[in-house]
Design a protein around this motif. Structure first.
Motif, PDB file in Angstrom:
ATOM      1  N   GLY A  97       0.801  -1.397  -0.184  1.00 63.21           N
ATOM      2  CA  GLY A  97       0.314   0.105  -0.136  1.00 63.21           C
ATOM      3  C   GLY A  97       0.661   1.363   0.017  1.00 63.21           C
ATOM      4  N   SER A  98       1.489   0.778   0.113  1.00 57.96           N
ATOM      5  CA  SER A  98       3.293   2.729  -0.138  1.00 57.96           C
ATOM      6  C   SER A  98       3.590   2.879  -1.215  1.00 57.96           C
ATOM      7  CB  SER A  98       4.530   2.180   0.976  1.00 57.96           C
ATOM      8  OG  SER A  98       5.392   1.140   0.221  1.00 57.96           O
ATOM      9  N   LEU A  99       3.450   2.190  -2.597  1.00 56.48           N
ATOM     10  CA  LEU A  99       3.578   1.929  -3.943  1.00 56.48           C
ATOM     11  C   LEU A  99       3.374   3.327  -4.332  1.00 56.48           C
ATOM     12  CD1 LEU A  99       4.045  -1.622  -5.159  1.00 56.48           C
ATOM     13  CD2 LEU A  99       5.789  -0.158  -3.816  1.00 56.48           C
ATOM     14  N   ALA A 100       1.777   3.643  -3.659  1.00 53.51           N
ATOM     15  CA  ALA A 100       1.158   4.745  -4.241  1.00 53.51           C
ATOM     16  C   ALA A 100       1.713   5.941  -4.554  1.00 53.51           C
ATOM     17  CB  ALA A 100       0.004   4.903  -3.753  1.00 53.51           C
ATOM     18  N   ALA A 101       2.783   6.146  -3.449  1.00 54.48           N
ATOM     19  CA  ALA A 101       2.987   7.160  -2.617  1.00 54.48           C
ATOM     20  C   ALA A 101       4.663   7.655  -3.567  1.00 54.48           C
ATOM     21  CB  ALA A 101       3.780   7.543  -0.896  1.00 54.48           C
ATOM     22  N   GLY A 102       4.918   7.221  -4.222  1.00 56.17           N
ATOM     23  CA  GLY A 102       5.823   6.860  -5.267  1.00 56.17           C
ATOM     24  C   GLY A 102       7.109   7.396  -4.488  1.00 56.17           C
ATOM     25  N   GLU A 103       7.908   8.544  -5.464  1.00 49.60           N
ATOM     26  CA  GLU A 103       9.409   9.065  -4.548  1.00 49.60           C
ATOM     27  C   GLU A 103       8.809  10.100  -3.618  1.00 49.60           C
ATOM     28  OE1 GLU A 103      10.828  11.320  -7.795  1.00 49.60           O
ATOM     29  OE2 GLU A 103      11.010   9.855  -9.311  1.00 49.60           O
ATOM     30  N   HIS A 104       7.461  10.071  -3.532  1.00 48.44           N
ATOM     31  CA  HIS A 104       7.581  10.758  -1.902  1.00 48.44           C
ATOM     32  C   HIS A 104       7.795   9.499  -0.478  1.00 48.44           C
ATOM     33  CE1 HIS A 104       5.815  14.323  -3.448  1.00 48.44           C
ATOM     34  NE2 HIS A 104       4.400  12.892  -4.301  1.00 48.44           N
ATOM     35  N   LEU A 105       8.154   8.550  -0.700  1.00 51.90           N
ATOM     36  CA  LEU A 105       8.356   8.165   0.245  1.00 51.90           C
ATOM     37  C   LEU A 105       9.900   7.776   0.629  1.00 51.90           C
ATOM     38  CD1 LEU A 105       7.824   5.400   2.334  1.00 51.90           C
ATOM     39  CD2 LEU A 105       7.786   4.029   0.436  1.00 51.90           C
ATOM     40  N   LEU A 106      10.269   8.042  -0.570  1.00 51.39           N
ATOM     41  CA  LEU A 106      11.791   8.019  -0.792  1.00 51.39           C
ATOM     42  C   LEU A 106      12.117   9.142   0.393  1.00 51.39           C
ATOM     43  CD1 LEU A 106      15.136   7.323  -0.214  1.00 51.39           C
ATOM     44  CD2 LEU A 106      15.139   8.041  -3.297  1.00 51.39           C
ATOM     45  N   GLU A 107      11.733  10.714   0.025  1.00 52.63           N
ATOM     46  CA  GLU A 107      11.795  12.207   0.827  1.00 52.63           C
ATOM     47  C   GLU A 107      11.477  12.496   2.127  1.00 52.63           C
ATOM     48  OE1 GLU A 107       9.637  15.366  -1.411  1.00 52.63           O
ATOM     49  OE2 GLU A 107       9.838  13.662  -3.192  1.00 52.63           O
ATOM     50  N   LEU A 108      11.113  11.344   2.352  1.00 53.54           N
ATOM     51  CA  LEU A 108       9.955  10.908   3.568  1.00 53.54           C
ATOM     52  C   LEU A 108      11.465  10.545   4.379  1.00 53.54           C
ATOM     53  CD1 LEU A 108       8.252  11.479   6.119  1.00 53.54           C
ATOM     54  CD2 LEU A 108       7.651   9.581   5.392  1.00 53.54           C
ATOM     55  N   ALA A 109      11.448   9.246   3.707  1.00 54.84           N
ATOM     56  CA  ALA A 109      12.643   8.416   4.420  1.00 54.84           C
ATOM     57  C   ALA A 109      13.620   9.584   4.566  1.00 54.84           C
ATOM     58  CB  ALA A 109      13.119   7.342   3.691  1.00 54.84           C
ATOM     59  N   GLU A 110      14.559  10.492   3.884  1.00 49.20           N
ATOM     60  CA  GLU A 110      15.241  11.250   3.174  1.00 49.20           C
ATOM     61  C   GLU A 110      15.253  12.218   4.559  1.00 49.20           C
ATOM     62  OE1 GLU A 110      17.660   9.724  -1.093  1.00 49.20           O
ATOM     63  OE2 GLU A 110      15.952  11.615  -0.610  1.00 49.20           O
ATOM     64  N   LEU A 111      14.534  12.403   4.409  1.00 48.02           N
ATOM     65  CA  LEU A 111      14.558  14.106   5.466  1.00 48.02           C
ATOM     66  C   LEU A 111      14.510  13.044   7.185  1.00 48.02           C
ATOM     67  CD1 LEU A 111      13.364  16.730   6.572  1.00 48.02           C
ATOM     68  CD2 LEU A 111      10.651  15.626   6.445  1.00 48.02           C
ATOM     69  N   LEU A 112      13.590  11.875   7.310  1.00 47.04           N
ATOM     70  CA  LEU A 112      13.940  11.385   8.768  1.00 47.04           C
ATOM     71  C   LEU A 112      15.417  10.929   9.131  1.00 47.04           C
ATOM     72  CD1 LEU A 112      10.142  10.057   8.714  1.00 47.04           C
ATOM     73  CD2 LEU A 112      11.318  12.010   9.827  1.00 47.04           C
ATOM     74  N   GLU A 113      16.133  10.759   8.064  1.00 49.97           N
ATOM     75  CA  GLU A 113      17.525   9.642   8.064  1.00 49.97           C
ATOM     76  C   GLU A 113      16.544   8.428   8.128  1.00 49.97           C
ATOM     77  OE1 GLU A 113      19.616   9.939   6.777  1.00 49.97           O
ATOM     78  OE2 GLU A 113      19.899  11.829   5.724  1.00 49.97           O
TER      79      GLU A 113
END
Length: 560
Positions: free
Chosen positions: A238-254
């Motif tokens: 269910g996370s796949l719909a987030a697309g590249e935003h998921l990676l942005e979130l991971a990088e923001l939070l490290e």
């Protein structure tokens, strides 16, 4: 009953040969249904033509929809699932009544268990002739009820308008709720009758924007994540719909990202924050328990993924899901964030950035977050994976060194997949590994690979499965050859059902029914018209290179 092959043209398209245009005495219900599907972009359907399903086939050529004739309806539904994952549209299966429909249900059950969109179309007995027990062709007591016990919705419709509406509703549901397969049974007299809907009714309808989460829930999630020092993200399908935003979130939070097998590739698996799709490993369980916040996006955190492990972190659990009941199963959330990840992940990003700009009390500032060095845990997970099955790990690593980076790998419920490929195949993008970890069916890999190759002919597709799994659907090798597909199939032969053999030994049962007589796999492949290539562990890399260079259907046989 007809099994006439209606496939023409190159693998990537469906041609309309001169002089082959269809003629229509009437605009039938079958045509209205297919017009509706075509409007949503569906240009490929899977199935086997039969006596009662012929009207479904009449308009296909004119509508530009390519029928793929498999050698078994089970292969049709698995092929539709593979096509669906790669194309991003629901897979469509057309069956005849009775046995054809029932043969397809393993694929439908797979789509249900793995939360994937699929539409099954089948004819039914004429209106007023529902099961009469008179010995009519393909007579089945209550096929719609049988299918309804497996899929999201199965309905015997009473008009073209009802069938068309079901498709429109399904497309919207696929976009806004947990995707589940649907089945439409159309009585034969209605299927062949003039459609009671205007052409305008079959036009695609706007699907709307993805649903965001309530602001209060987003604020609560942002507070929990902003205050954490060692967050981690568990990304499901269910996370796949987030697309590249998921990676942005991971990088923001490290925040490191570990995925389920359905979420594999949610961020590129060679990225410094990726921990792959290894939730089954005790090393992964220990790592997740050491974190001070866990963000779960679009996953039921199922036991088929965890293999019994505990991943409860030292801090809050935040769960994002399109369905509230999924947020409440298997792992109790401290913060519930209901909504579509395509909308919710950007909400979390915006909230975290705004909070960082404002300098919220107790927050860990982005500048103060330390990039985690995951090499040690990543190496430990790989080593644990090798310990589980050293030979399967070694052959997977050998193959992954050879295949191109953009390869789509089709697996199966084979040890070589769930004890090897899930760990050692580094997916660059979602849906690069075709697998079904929850339903765990045999026979999936080869037809799913065919569906994927049809959906993305420009990408390399490789099928890597065990001998037991491949024998479930070996007839589909003929489908791949007939379609002229450039498709290497790698058969890892351990002489039968290796896991069940080991399960018996572990329970002090003398192995019984699990050691299987094997065909001459190379000659079998050649009999189908494919290229057969024997391999050993020493020659495996070169043999796979040869298969990739063959540019036709090939089978590599590796006995271990």
């Amino acid at each position: 009953m007809s099994n006439e092959n209606t496939v023409t043209g190159a693998p990537g398209g469906f041609e309309n040969p001169a002089g082959a245009a269809s003629s229509y005495p009437e605009r039938t219900t079958a045509r209205a249904v297919l017009e509706t599907l075509r409007g949503y972009g569906i240009d490929t359907v899977f199935g086997i033509p039969g006596t009662h399903s012929l009207e479904f086939y009449r308009p296909l050529r004119e509508l530009g929809i390519r029928p793929i004739t498999t050698r078994h309806e089970q292969g049709a539904s698995y092929g539709a699932d593979g096509w669906s994952q790669v194309r991003g549209l629901p897979g469509v299966v057309i069956t005849t009544s009775g046995p054809g429909l029932l043969n397809s249900l393993s694929g439908a059950a797979t789509a249900y268990a793995e939360s994937r969109p699929m539409i099954l179309l089948s004819p039914g007995r004429p209106v007023g002739h529902d099961f009469r027990d008179i010995g009519s062709l393909h007579e089945t007591k209550n096929p719609s009820a049988a299918v309804n016990a497996i899929v999201g919705v199965s309905r015997r419709v009473t008009s073209a308008a009802e069938a068309v509406t079901m498709i429109h509703d399904a497309m919207r549901d696929f976009a806004h709720s947990r995707p589940r397969p649907i089945h439409i049974e159309i009585p034969l007299d209605i299927l062949e009758a003039p459609a009671d809907v205007p052409e305008s009714a079959t036009a695609p309808r706007p699907l709307g924007e993805p649903a965001p989460a309530p602001e209060a829930d987003v604020v609560a999630a942002v507070e929990a994540l902003a205050a954490s020092e060692r967050p981690v993200i568990l990304a499901g399908g269910g996370s796949l719909a987030a697309g590249e935003h998921l990676l942005e979130l991971a990088e923001l939070l490290e925040a490191p990202v570990i995925t389920t097998t359905n979420g594999k590739g949610a961020i590129p698996e060679k990225h410094r924050l990726s921990l792959g799709a290894d939730l089954r490993l005790s090393t992964a369980h220990e790592f997740l328990r050491s974190r001070d916040a866990l963000l779960v996006i679009g996953s039921k955190v199922g036991e088929a993924e965890l293999w019994g492990g505990d991943i409860t972190p030292q801090g809050p659990v935040v769960r994002v899901d399109i369905m509230r009941d999924q947020m409440l199963c298997n792992l109790t959330p401290d913060v519930e964030v209901p909504g579509n990840s395509a909308a919710v992940v950007p909400q979390l990003l915006a909230g975290l950035r705004a909070r960082a700009d404002a300098g919220g009390p107790g927050d860990v500032a982005p500048s103060a977050r330390t990039a985690p060095d995951l090499r040690e845990v990543f190496d430990a997970m790989d080593e644990e994976g090798r310990t589980w099955a050293p030979e399967l790990a070694a052959l997977n690593e050998t193959i992954m060194d050879v295949v191109p980076d953009d390869t789509i790998l089709a697996g199966d419920s084979s040890q070589v997949t769930y004890m090897g490929s899930t760990t050692f195949f580094r997916a660059p993008v979602p849906h690069s590994l075709l697998y079904m970890g929850t339903y765990a069916t045999l026979g999936y890999g080869l037809p799913a690979a065919i569906g994927a190759k049809l959906a993305a002919p420009e990408r390399p597709v490789v099928c890597l499965v065990g001998d037991g799994a491949l024998m479930f659907s070996i007839q589909e090798l003929m489908t791949a050859v007939e379609l002229g597909l450039d498709l290497p199939v790698i058969c890892v032969d351990n002489g039968g059902y290796g896991e069940i053999r080991q399960n018996m030994v572990d329970r002090s049962i003398q192995p019984l029914g699990v050691d299987l007589v094997q065909p001459d796999w190379v000659r079998l492949a050649e009999g189908f018209g494919a290229t057969g290539l024997p391999a050993t562990m020493d020659t495996l890399a070169d043999t796979v290179r040869t298969a990739l260079e063959t540019k036709r259907t090939s089978l590599v046989h590796l006995k271990i």
